[in-house]
Write a protein that holds these residues in place. Structure first.
Motif, PDB file in Angstrom:
ATOM      1  N   ASP A 156       0.832  -1.202   0.000  1.00  0.00           N
ATOM      2  CA  ASP A 156       0.000   0.000   0.000  1.00  0.00           C
ATOM      3  C   ASP A 156       0.867   1.253   0.000  1.00  0.00           C
ATOM      4  O   ASP A 156       0.498   2.281  -0.583  1.00  0.00           O
ATOM      5  N   GLY A 157       2.050   1.175   0.622  1.00  0.00           N
ATOM      6  CA  GLY A 157       2.950   2.314   0.615  1.00  0.00           C
ATOM      7  C   GLY A 157       3.474   2.622  -0.778  1.00  0.00           C
ATOM      8  O   GLY A 157       3.536   3.786  -1.189  1.00  0.00           O
ATOM      9  N   VAL A 158       3.828   1.581  -1.517  1.00  0.00           N
ATOM     10  CA  VAL A 158       4.309   1.777  -2.883  1.00  0.00           C
ATOM     11  C   VAL A 158       3.204   2.349  -3.767  1.00  0.00           C
ATOM     12  O   VAL A 158       3.440   3.209  -4.620  1.00  0.00           O
ATOM     13  N   LEU A 159       1.975   1.886  -3.547  1.00  0.00           N
ATOM     14  CA  LEU A 159       0.845   2.373  -4.345  1.00  0.00           C
ATOM     15  C   LEU A 159       0.346   3.729  -3.859  1.00  0.00           C
ATOM     16  O   LEU A 159      -0.529   4.329  -4.490  1.00  0.00           O
ATOM     17  N   ASN A 160       0.887   4.198  -2.729  1.00  0.00           N
ATOM     18  CA  ASN A 160       0.492   5.499  -2.165  1.00  0.00           C
ATOM     19  C   ASN A 160      -1.012   5.592  -1.907  1.00  0.00           C
ATOM     20  O   ASN A 160      -1.625   6.643  -2.086  1.00  0.00           O
ATOM     21  N   GLY A 161      -1.602   4.479  -1.509  1.00  0.00           N
ATOM     22  CA  GLY A 161      -3.032   4.473  -1.215  1.00  0.00           C
ATOM     23  C   GLY A 161      -3.920   4.524  -2.430  1.00  0.00           C
ATOM     24  O   GLY A 161      -5.149   4.533  -2.305  1.00  0.00           O
ATOM     25  N   ASP A 162      -3.325   4.557  -3.627  1.00  0.00           N
ATOM     26  CA  ASP A 162      -4.099   4.607  -4.869  1.00  0.00           C
ATOM     27  C   ASP A 162      -4.152   3.209  -5.453  1.00  0.00           C
ATOM     28  O   ASP A 162      -3.161   2.705  -5.978  1.00  0.00           O
ATOM     29  N   HIS A 163      -5.326   2.588  -5.378  1.00  0.00           N
ATOM     30  CA  HIS A 163      -5.452   1.187  -5.771  1.00  0.00           C
ATOM     31  C   HIS A 163      -6.035   1.014  -7.170  1.00  0.00           C
ATOM     32  O   HIS A 163      -6.436  -0.083  -7.547  1.00  0.00           O
ATOM     33  N   ARG A 164      -6.087   2.111  -7.923  1.00  0.00           N
ATOM     34  CA  ARG A 164      -6.568   2.002  -9.298  1.00  0.00           C
ATOM     35  C   ARG A 164      -5.674   1.044 -10.082  1.00  0.00           C
ATOM     36  O   ARG A 164      -4.464   1.067  -9.969  1.00  0.00           O
ATOM     37  N   GLY A 165      -6.316   0.221 -10.903  1.00  0.00           N
ATOM     38  CA  GLY A 165      -5.583  -0.780 -11.657  1.00  0.00           C
ATOM     39  C   GLY A 165      -5.676  -2.139 -11.004  1.00  0.00           C
ATOM     40  O   GLY A 165      -5.601  -3.168 -11.669  1.00  0.00           O
ATOM     41  N   LEU A 166      -5.829  -2.166  -9.676  1.00  0.00           N
ATOM     42  CA  LEU A 166      -6.018  -3.428  -8.961  1.00  0.00           C
ATOM     43  C   LEU A 166      -7.468  -3.574  -8.551  1.00  0.00           C
ATOM     44  O   LEU A 166      -8.085  -4.626  -8.747  1.00  0.00           O
ATOM     45  N   LEU A 167      -8.036  -2.510  -7.967  1.00  0.00           N
ATOM     46  CA  LEU A 167      -9.433  -2.498  -7.554  1.00  0.00           C
ATOM     47  C   LEU A 167     -10.163  -1.447  -8.381  1.00  0.00           C
ATOM     48  O   LEU A 167     -10.023  -0.253  -8.129  1.00  0.00           O
ATOM     49  N   PRO A 168     -10.920  -1.860  -9.388  1.00  0.00           N
ATOM     50  CA  PRO A 168     -11.548  -0.892 -10.285  1.00  0.00           C
ATOM     51  C   PRO A 168     -12.638  -0.071  -9.635  1.00  0.00           C
ATOM     52  O   PRO A 168     -12.876   1.066 -10.027  1.00  0.00           O
ATOM     53  N   GLY A 169     -13.315  -0.609  -8.625  1.00  0.00           N
ATOM     54  CA  GLY A 169     -14.373   0.137  -7.946  1.00  0.00           C
ATOM     55  C   GLY A 169     -15.436   0.655  -8.884  1.00  0.00           C
ATOM     56  O   GLY A 169     -15.712   1.842  -8.919  1.00  0.00           O
ATOM     57  N   PRO A 170     -16.079  -0.242  -9.685  1.00  0.00           N
ATOM     58  CA  PRO A 170     -17.082   0.235 -10.630  1.00  0.00           C
ATOM     59  C   PRO A 170     -18.254   0.867  -9.915  1.00  0.00           C
ATOM     60  O   PRO A 170     -18.704   0.395  -8.887  1.00  0.00           O
ATOM     61  N   GLY A 171     -18.730   1.982 -10.440  1.00  0.00           N
ATOM     62  CA  GLY A 171     -19.862   2.665  -9.816  1.00  0.00           C
ATOM     63  C   GLY A 171     -21.175   1.983 -10.136  1.00  0.00           C
ATOM     64  O   GLY A 171     -21.313   1.295 -11.137  1.00  0.00           O
ATOM     65  N   THR A 172     -22.164   2.217  -9.307  1.00  0.00           N
ATOM     66  CA  THR A 172     -23.487   1.666  -9.536  1.00  0.00           C
ATOM     67  C   THR A 172     -24.508   2.756  -9.831  1.00  0.00           C
ATOM     68  O   THR A 172     -25.626   2.452 -10.217  1.00  0.00           O
ATOM     69  N   ASP A 175       3.845  -4.520 -10.795  1.00  0.00           N
ATOM     70  CA  ASP A 175       3.962  -4.515 -12.258  1.00  0.00           C
ATOM     71  C   ASP A 175       2.584  -4.630 -12.914  1.00  0.00           C
ATOM     72  O   ASP A 175       2.307  -3.977 -13.932  1.00  0.00           O
ATOM     73  N   TYR A 176       1.729  -5.457 -12.342  1.00  0.00           N
ATOM     74  CA  TYR A 176       0.377  -5.620 -12.872  1.00  0.00           C
ATOM     75  C   TYR A 176      -0.397  -4.301 -12.792  1.00  0.00           C
ATOM     76  O   TYR A 176      -1.043  -3.891 -13.762  1.00  0.00           O
ATOM     77  N   VAL A 177      -0.328  -3.641 -11.639  1.00  0.00           N
ATOM     78  CA  VAL A 177      -1.029  -2.365 -11.465  1.00  0.00           C
ATOM     79  C   VAL A 177      -0.525  -1.336 -12.472  1.00  0.00           C
ATOM     80  O   VAL A 177      -1.307  -0.592 -13.076  1.00  0.00           O
ATOM     81  N   GLY A 178       0.795  -1.302 -12.688  1.00  0.00           N
ATOM     82  CA  GLY A 178       1.347  -0.364 -13.661  1.00  0.00           C
ATOM     83  C   GLY A 178       0.816  -0.606 -15.058  1.00  0.00           C
ATOM     84  O   GLY A 178       0.474   0.348 -15.782  1.00  0.00           O
ATOM     85  N   ARG A 193      -2.050  -2.044 -15.872  1.00  0.00           N
ATOM     86  CA  ARG A 193      -3.479  -1.711 -15.912  1.00  0.00           C
ATOM     87  C   ARG A 193      -3.691  -0.197 -15.987  1.00  0.00           C
ATOM     88  O   ARG A 193      -4.571   0.282 -16.704  1.00  0.00           O
ATOM     89  N   ARG A 194      -2.877   0.561 -15.267  1.00  0.00           N
ATOM     90  CA  ARG A 194      -3.033   2.016 -15.277  1.00  0.00           C
ATOM     91  C   ARG A 194      -2.676   2.608 -16.631  1.00  0.00           C
ATOM     92  O   ARG A 194      -3.124   3.705 -16.973  1.00  0.00           O
ATOM     93  N   GLN A 195      -1.866   1.884 -17.404  1.00  0.00           N
ATOM     94  CA  GLN A 195      -1.514   2.340 -18.739  1.00  0.00           C
ATOM     95  C   GLN A 195      -2.505   1.853 -19.791  1.00  0.00           C
ATOM     96  O   GLN A 195      -2.286   2.023 -20.983  1.00  0.00           O
ATOM     97  N   GLY A 196      -3.606   1.246 -19.335  1.00  0.00           N
ATOM     98  CA  GLY A 196      -4.646   0.792 -20.238  1.00  0.00           C
ATOM     99  C   GLY A 196      -4.475  -0.610 -20.749  1.00  0.00           C
ATOM    100  O   GLY A 196      -5.232  -1.058 -21.622  1.00  0.00           O
ATOM    101  N   GLY A 197      -3.494  -1.348 -20.241  1.00  0.00           N
ATOM    102  CA  GLY A 197      -3.258  -2.705 -20.707  1.00  0.00           C
ATOM    103  C   GLY A 197      -4.193  -3.708 -20.052  1.00  0.00           C
ATOM    104  O   GLY A 197      -4.796  -3.444 -19.007  1.00  0.00           O
ATOM    105  N   LEU A 198      -4.321  -4.869 -20.686  1.00  0.00           N
ATOM    106  CA  LEU A 198      -5.100  -5.979 -20.132  1.00  0.00           C
ATOM    107  C   LEU A 198      -4.164  -7.170 -20.001  1.00  0.00           C
ATOM    108  O   LEU A 198      -4.019  -7.966 -20.932  1.00  0.00           O
ATOM    109  N   PRO A 199      -3.454  -7.294 -18.861  1.00  0.00           N
ATOM    110  CA  PRO A 199      -2.511  -8.406 -18.689  1.00  0.00           C
ATOM    111  C   PRO A 199      -3.209  -9.744 -18.880  1.00  0.00           C
ATOM    112  O   PRO A 199      -4.284  -9.986 -18.324  1.00  0.00           O
TER     113      PRO A 199
END
Length: 346
Positions: free
Chosen positions: A33-49, A294-297, A299-305
């Motif tokens: 979580d420290g490396v991600l700086n609390g920003d979990h985008r790319g791992l947890l998409p959090g889709p809105g409802t 690496d996976y989060v990086g 995903r944030r660049q728009g890739g689909l691992p």
């Protein structure tokens, strides 16, 4: 506290397991979580409802977000954007296959399963989000309802840590995915953690879940799932049946093993791609935290691992048959069609 709880508390093995899970929690909440700086985008998409504004469709948009009423009214394809919902409901599906407890040179895959579940659980537990768990099992899946809070995530991890790797009819991965469909109360995230060595009979159930949920597939593997070193005389055991074969593993047999492993993994990953599930690949001989980052990086660049990195940089003794294998991604299996553990006989 029940008598069973007291017995578990006094059990040295259980205490050791709890200590290991506590260290795992610190690793997730501090290092990752420290490396991600609390920003979990790319791992947890959090889709809105909550529905937001409509906009014109662009190539690459999810067709599931199409707003057909606006499209019909304007004769131009539109999608309906969503307002991010902080209260994400996450379901972790764990395939407790017998192969998870095969003791290889780099430990068992159960360790990676616990790491993946802890990562998703603790990082999504804040902000009122809820986490549920479904485990494969003998007879029927085990379902633990989605609830919020870190104490709940700790209980889920203890369940993963102590659950047996016994799967029977009615309790397969396909059955577990059906159980999620019945248990999930709202649109959310479904995380499937498996070594994907069993039959690929779960695609339809995953597709059905895709009408309401986002996906993440976590593929846990050991180098032995990918290739078998040409070690000469060896014992290969099927972890599901206990069947043991004594074989002379030469270069030809190692190459055949690698090809069969590649073919099966390609089949599993192709099914995941068709369902729109990105693949987080974790391997016992690698730093799983680095793999997550690496996976989060990507995903944030728009890739689909798609998990193709699972076969990269294998240990030297597993790379001897690389020239004889295809570039597809898949998993190692014994002659009975399941993953094999190996022990060299001298």
């Amino acid at each position: 506290m029940t008598t069973a709880d007291e017995d578990t508390r006094d059990d040295p093995a259980a205490a050791s397991s709890r200590a290991a899970l506590a260290r795992l929690e610190l690793l997730v909440t501090r290092r990752l979580d420290g490396v991600l700086n609390g920003d979990h985008r790319g791992l947890l998409p959090g889709p809105g409802t909550e529905p937001g504004e409509a906009r014109a469709y662009e190539p690459g948009d999810d067709v599931r977000t199409m707003d057909w009423s606006v499209t019909a009214r304007t004769t131009v394809p539109h999608i309906r954007q969503t307002i991010a919902d902080r209260e994400l409901e996450t379901w972790i599906v764990v395939d407790m296959a017998p192969s998870l407890d095969v003791q290889g040179r780099y430990g068992t895959k159960r360790r990676l399963v616990e790491a993946a579940a802890a990562t998703v659980g603790f990082l999504s537990a804040g902000g009122g989000s809820r986490v549920g768990l479904v485990l494969t099992g003998a007879g029927r899946p085990q379902v633990l309802r989605a609830t919020g809070g870190r104490d709940h995530v700790r209980r889920l991890l203890e369940e993963v840590s102590r659950s047996s790797t016994e799967i029977g009819p009615g309790g397969t991965l396909n059955d577990a995915l059906r159980a999620v469909r019945n248990a999930a109360r709202r649109h959310g995230l479904v995380v499937v953690i498996s070594d994907f060595l069993s039959d690929v009979d779960w695609e339809r159930s995953l597709r059905v879940l895709g009408t309401r949920h986002e996906f993440l597939a976590v593929h846990v593997a050991d180098p032995l799932d990918i290739s078998l070193p040409a070690v000469g005389a060896a014992l290969l055991q099927d972890p599901a049946t206990g069947e043991v074969l004594e074989l002379d593993v030469d270069d030809a047999l190692a190459a055949d093993y690698r090809r069969a492993a590649d073919a099966h993994r390609a089949l599993a990953h192709a099914a995941l791609r068709r369902c729109g599930a990105p693949v987080l690949a974790l391997r016992t001989d690698r730093d799983w935290v680095r793999d997550v980052i690496d996976y989060v990086g990507a995903r944030r660049q728009g890739g689909l691992p798609t998990g193709e990195n699972l076969v990269r940089d294998l240990p030297d003794d597993h790379s001897v048959s690389d020239h004889a294998s295809s570039d597809h991604s898949t998993s190692g299996r014994s002659t009975s069609g399941r993953p094999a553990s190996s022990e060299t006989t001298r």
